[in-house]
Each structure stands twice: as C-alpha cells, then as structure tokens.
Design an enzyme around this catalytic site. Structure first.
Site, PDB file in Angstrom:
ATOM      1  N   HIS A 173      -6.611  -0.377   0.422  1.00 41.39           N
ATOM      2  CA  HIS A 173      -5.480   0.014   0.846  1.00 41.39           C
ATOM      3  C   HIS A 173      -4.272  -0.414   0.668  1.00 41.39           C
ATOM      4  O   HIS A 173      -3.695  -1.469   0.994  1.00 41.39           O
ATOM      5  CB  HIS A 173      -5.828  -0.181   2.494  1.00 41.39           C
ATOM      6  N   HIS A 188      -0.004   0.805  -0.406  1.00 37.39           N
ATOM      7  CA  HIS A 188       1.147   1.568  -0.431  1.00 37.39           C
ATOM      8  C   HIS A 188       2.184   1.243  -1.853  1.00 37.39           C
ATOM      9  O   HIS A 188       3.093   0.211  -1.381  1.00 37.39           O
ATOM     10  CB  HIS A 188       2.140   1.834   0.856  1.00 37.39           C
ATOM     11  N   ARG A 205       4.428   2.923  -3.226  1.00 33.50           N
ATOM     12  CA  ARG A 205       5.834   3.527  -3.233  1.00 33.50           C
ATOM     13  C   ARG A 205       6.199   4.442  -4.336  1.00 33.50           C
ATOM     14  O   ARG A 205       7.491   4.545  -4.345  1.00 33.50           O
ATOM     15  CB  ARG A 205       6.925   2.495  -2.680  1.00 33.50           C
ATOM     16  N   ASN A 244       1.038   8.479   0.756  1.00 29.14           N
ATOM     17  CA  ASN A 244       2.537   8.895   1.564  1.00 29.14           C
ATOM     18  C   ASN A 244       3.693   8.592   0.815  1.00 29.14           C
ATOM     19  O   ASN A 244       4.617   7.532   1.210  1.00 29.14           O
ATOM     20  CB  ASN A 244       2.482   8.259   3.150  1.00 29.14           C
ATOM     21  N   LYS A 275      -7.178  10.808   1.907  1.00 30.76           N
ATOM     22  CA  LYS A 275      -6.531  10.147   3.212  1.00 30.76           C
ATOM     23  C   LYS A 275      -5.731  10.890   4.009  1.00 30.76           C
ATOM     24  O   LYS A 275      -4.995  11.720   3.588  1.00 30.76           O
ATOM     25  CB  LYS A 275      -5.553   9.023   2.521  1.00 30.76           C
ATOM     26  N   HIS A 292      -6.139   7.147   9.121  1.00 25.85           N
ATOM     27  CA  HIS A 292      -5.114   6.427   9.839  1.00 25.85           C
ATOM     28  C   HIS A 292      -5.501   7.184  11.282  1.00 25.85           C
ATOM     29  O   HIS A 292      -4.698   8.258  11.572  1.00 25.85           O
ATOM     30  CB  HIS A 292      -3.537   6.528   9.595  1.00 25.85           C
ATOM     31  N   HIS A 322      -7.432  -0.146   8.952  1.00 23.59           N
ATOM     32  CA  HIS A 322      -6.863  -1.077   9.816  1.00 23.59           C
ATOM     33  C   HIS A 322      -6.959  -0.973  11.459  1.00 23.59           C
ATOM     34  O   HIS A 322      -6.155  -0.699  12.196  1.00 23.59           O
ATOM     35  CB  HIS A 322      -5.280  -0.956   9.546  1.00 23.59           C
ATOM     36  N   ASP A 373      -3.359  -3.123   3.587  1.00 20.28           N
ATOM     37  CA  ASP A 373      -2.528  -2.302   4.090  1.00 20.28           C
ATOM     38  C   ASP A 373      -0.966  -2.610   3.636  1.00 20.28           C
ATOM     39  O   ASP A 373       0.184  -2.705   4.164  1.00 20.28           O
ATOM     40  CB  ASP A 373      -2.339  -2.088   5.554  1.00 20.28           C
ATOM     41  N   HIS A 419       8.713  -2.966   2.652  1.00 22.69           N
ATOM     42  CA  HIS A 419       9.955  -2.404   2.936  1.00 22.69           C
ATOM     43  C   HIS A 419      10.860  -3.729   2.717  1.00 22.69           C
ATOM     44  O   HIS A 419      10.533  -4.711   2.832  1.00 22.69           O
ATOM     45  CB  HIS A 419       9.845  -1.899   4.508  1.00 22.69           C
TER      46      HIS A 419
HETATM   47  C1  NCD Z   1       2.305   2.061   6.221  1.00 18.99           C
HETATM   48  C2  NCD Z   1       3.557   2.538   5.233  1.00 18.99           C
HETATM   49  O1  NCD Z   1       4.667   1.986   5.529  1.00 18.99           O
HETATM   50  O2  NCD Z   1       3.486   3.258   4.365  1.00 18.99           O
HETATM   51  N1  NCD Z   1       3.050   1.793   7.520  1.00 18.99           N
HETATM   52  C3  NCD Z   1       2.283   0.746   8.380  1.00 18.99           C
HETATM   53  O3  NCD Z   1       2.880   0.267   9.385  1.00 18.99           O
HETATM   54  N2  NCD Z   1       1.047   0.314   8.187  1.00 18.99           N
HETATM   55  C4  NCD Z   1       1.685   3.351   6.470  1.00 18.99           C
HETATM   56  C5  NCD Z   1       0.327   3.260   7.242  1.00 18.99           C
HETATM   57  O4  NCD Z   1      -0.452   2.658   6.570  1.00 18.99           O
HETATM   58  O5  NCD Z   1       0.015   3.584   8.421  1.00 18.99           O
HETATM   59 ZN    ZN Z   2      -2.029   3.438   8.275  1.00 18.37          ZN
HETATM   60 ZN    ZN Z   3      -1.237   1.966   5.253  1.00 17.33          ZN
END
Ligand code: NCD
Ligand code: ZN
Ligand code: ZN
Ligand code: ZN
Length: 428
Positions: free
Chosen positions: A70, A72, A74, A104, A158, A189, A213, A295, A299
């Site tokens: 898991h 992200h 980006r 995403n 997903k 999710h 999560h 996860d 940011h």
């Molecule tokens: C995740 C993201 O920023 O892509 N954010 C989060 O708070 N976990 C998206 C997600 O996994 O829900």
């Molecule tokens: Zn999530």
């Molecule tokens: Zn996530």
C-alpha cells in the site's frame, strides 16, 4: 567491482539460525547454514565467474526484502509530492524491495492506457521492484477492469468507499456490485459501515477482499468476526486485513499534543486512541492481521500546515519502527517477516519473491538490531521530506538492500548508478 556474484556470509535468519547466501545474477543460488570455502570454489566454477564480492554480515539478521502492498507514489500528475524515483529510493533505504502503487493519481489509473503509461514511468525511474493496483472508477470501467485482469497487467483492483485524497469515491451500488463480480482480489478503503458493505459484496459477488488500513478496535472486531465466519471468509472469496504503522504507533493524544501535530497527523482513517493501538497490537500478535502496509501518502509539509490534508509518508520508517518494537518486546522478528514479507507475497501471488529461497529473486535486506538511530527529516529520501516520527529514537535499522541481486543501498547510502527495479510478476 563485479557485483554479479555476492556471497553473504555469517548472517542470521529471524529465528537466530546461522544463514549464508550465494547470489548469482538476479537470483539466490544457494542458501544454507554455512557455505564452506570449498563450496564457494565449486559455486564459482558452476557459474563460471571468478570475481566475487564477499560481505561479512557480522551476525546481523538477513531477511527477504519488505513488500509494501500500500503506497501512493503520486506519479503521474502529483509528482511535486513524490515520484517513482524518490519514492523508490525511500523504499530502498527503509528496507522495502517491492512496492505496490495505488491508483489515485492524476489522472487516476482506471484505464489500461493509463496503467501502461504508469508502468513506463516506473520502469524508467524505480530502483526497487514495483506492482500496481488498478482503479475501480465511479464512471464504470468494467470493460477496462476485465481487460487488465485478463492480460495480467494487474491482479488487483482498488476501490474507495469513503472520502479520502483523490476523486475516486464510488457510491453507486450497481457499479460496486459489477466491480466485485468482475475482479479477482479487491482492495478497499472502507471505514465503519462500509466495512460491512465490503464484506457483504465480497461474500455475495466477489473473489477476495483486502481491507486496507484498519484503525480501530471497533472496526477490527467486525473484520475478525467476518474472517472467522467460513461463509464470509473462504477460499472462493478470502478476506485479508492490513494495519499501518501509524495506527499502531500514533494516536489522537499525540496528534492533539501540538498545533503542528494537529495538522501533520491527519489521515484517513483518522488516528484513534491508545486503547485502539493496544487492541491492534494484540490482534497482530494473535495472528488476526495479515499484513503491515504503510499507506505511504506523501504531501508537502506546507500543504499539511496550510489546510487539512489527509495522508502521511511511511516507507522510510515502517521497518525501523517494527524493529524497535521487537527490541521493546512487543513483537517477534519472525512475525515481522511474516507480516511485511511473506504474507504480502502470498496474498498478491507474487512470483519468486518474499522468501529467502533458492531460485527466488535475490531481494534481500540485512538489519542491525542493535543500531540506534534518530529519524531526521532532512536525511529523508522522500520528496515530501518530513516524517511524523521526526526525532524519534529507534533501535534496529536496515543496513543493506539488495534488489534482483544488486546492491542498491549500503553503508547508509543509495548506490547512485544502480537502477535495478523490475515489475513483479504473478504466479496466478
Ligand atoms: C491517501 C492519499 O493521500 O492518497 N490518504 C490517506 O489519508 N490515507 C489515500 C488513502 O489511502 O485513503
Ligand atoms: Zn485509504
Ligand atoms: Zn492509501
Ligand atoms: Zn460463499
């Protein structure tokens, strides 16, 4: 130096047993308690190579590289926060040799074409191995899902059943039902009642569910109950559950302790109480949790401090936090290996990774259980350059990362000219 043959001597496995490995090319050629020097000569003759890199592990612990289901990363579209290069460097440092990327992004990975573009970017940039979860779309992309799964471009879909970062929320029940009918393993999710809904859809129409999560006692009790019910959880539509390091190590009290933390420690699902932390730890040790996924949701720090933004980074600290927990007597090493390496490989049906076995890819890490270190923002590889664990003092650290037989991280440094990440393959 020829890196094609590596002999890792004098290591220990997670059970404390002496372990030595001989790596040839991308694979583990031999693994046993002790490889004698006469064996080494024979092995060298076998593979026809004279130069060999011998690394004395000094009784440090050798493990399969961590597989993080898991993350992200980006890319594309949000690469000012992270990209496949920076994200995979962070992985290499943290001991993760394979990551799975979530859909995403911008645009979201909900068409075969977008998936292929993503793969090309990862191939150019990733220094560890990678795989992808395809995205279920609220605009109904069943035909794309069918095609992607049929061609084995991805094995998993997903879906987002609650609001979080990105615009992929699916509320339409007909679309959800169709996605469950036409997918293999679905990652969700899902929070609160959406967990019941996901369990129901999986039982009725699905072929497997991975609940991402889980943050709380209440939600975990629901999932455990479902997992114990043979009607809900069986070989036709199994149920798996993931916890993140942040739901184990952090809680509301830590979040509310400073103005800064009030903003930095926001994510979906939100942090809960120390009672929830404890319940998750107990479940982990009882075998009720299948995996630890980070996860990793980077940011930039300004974005976090300016307005509520959900998600935080995790790949650089996940293993270190767990090793520290081992040193505090909270978990066994073999359990860490099971949750972070073996189970992810089994659940995702990854070919020849996740275990230290002859013939498997040499995705190997070495951890020093005695090493003390401090999480320091400015030393991080992730583009977001901050960690919720800044200034935490941990004991236990990854010191060597080997990906497909090549050293990518050693002596605290990424090996700059080695780009050896590969797309993972599935055995089923
Ligand atoms: C995740 C993201 O920023 O892509 N954010 C989060 O708070 N976990 C998206 C997600 O996994 O829900
Ligand atoms: Zn999530
Ligand atoms: Zn996530
Ligand atoms: Zn059934």
């Amino acid at each position: 130096m020829d890196n094609r043959v590596i002999y890792l001597k004098n290591g220990k496995d997670v059970y404390g047993k002496k372990t030595e490995l001989f790596i040839y090319g991308e694979k583990i050629y031999q693994i046993k308690e002790e490889i004698k020097s006469s064996d080494v000569d024979n092995l060298k003759k076998d593979v026809g190579i004279q130069t060999i890199r011998i690394i004395d592990l000094k009784e440090n612990t050798v493990m399969p590289g961590v597989i993080d289901i898991h993350t992200h990363m980006r890319e594309p579209g949000i690469t000012y926060k992270e990209d496949f290069e920076t994200g995979s460097r962070a992985c290499a440092k943290g001991g993760i040799t394979t990551f799975f990327d979530m859909p995403n992004t911008l645009p979201p990975t909900t068409s075969l074409n977008e998936l292929i573009l993503k793969k090309e970017a990862a191939k150019r940039k990733a220094i560890v191995n990678y795989g992808f979860h395809f995205g279920g779309s609220n605009k109904n992309n069943i035909n794309e899902i069918k095609q992607v799964l049929k061609n084995k471009e991805a094995n998993t879909v997903k879906i987002f059943m609650n609001v979080t970062t990105g615009e992929m929320l699916i509320e339409n029940e007909k679309i959800l039902k169709e996605i469950f009918k036409n997918s293999k393993l679905i990652l969700v999710h899902a929070e609160n009642e959406m967990i019941d809904q996901a369990l129901f859809l999986n039982e009725k129409y699905g072929n497997g569910l991975y609940i991402c999560h889980i943050p709380s006692k209440e939600e975990l009790i629901k999932v455990i109950k479902g997992k114990k019910d043979k009607k809900i959880n069986n070989y036709k539509h199994p149920v798996y559950v993931e916890v993140t390091p942040h739901h184990l190590f952090l809680n509301e009290k830590i979040r509310e302790s400073s103005e800064r933390n009030k903003l930095l420690l926001r994510m979906k699902p939100e942090l809960r109480t120390s009672i929830d932390n404890e319940f998750l730890w107990e479940a982990l040790n009882k075998g009720e949790i299948d995996t630890i996924g980070t996860d990793h949701a980077p940011h930039l720090i300004n974005e976090k401090l300016e307005k509520v933004t959900f998600g935080m980074p995790g790949v650089e600290t996940s293993l270190g936090l767990m090793l520290n927990a081992f040193n505090e007597g909270k978990i066994k090493l073999e359990k860490i290996q099971e949750l972070m390496c073996e189970n992810p490989a089994k659940i995702m049906k990854i070919k020849e990774r996740g275990f230290l076995k002859e013939g498997y890819y040499a995705d190997i890490i070495v951890v020093d259980l005695t090493k003390k270190w401090k999480v320091t923002n400015k030393e991080l590889e992730s583009k977001c350059r901050w960690s919720p664990y800044e200034n935490w003092e941990l004991q236990g650290k990854n010191i060597l990362t080997i990906v497909n037989g090549k050293i990518v991280y050693e002596n605290g440094k990424i090996q700059e000219n080695i780009k050896n990440g590969k797309e993972i393959e599935f055995y089923e």
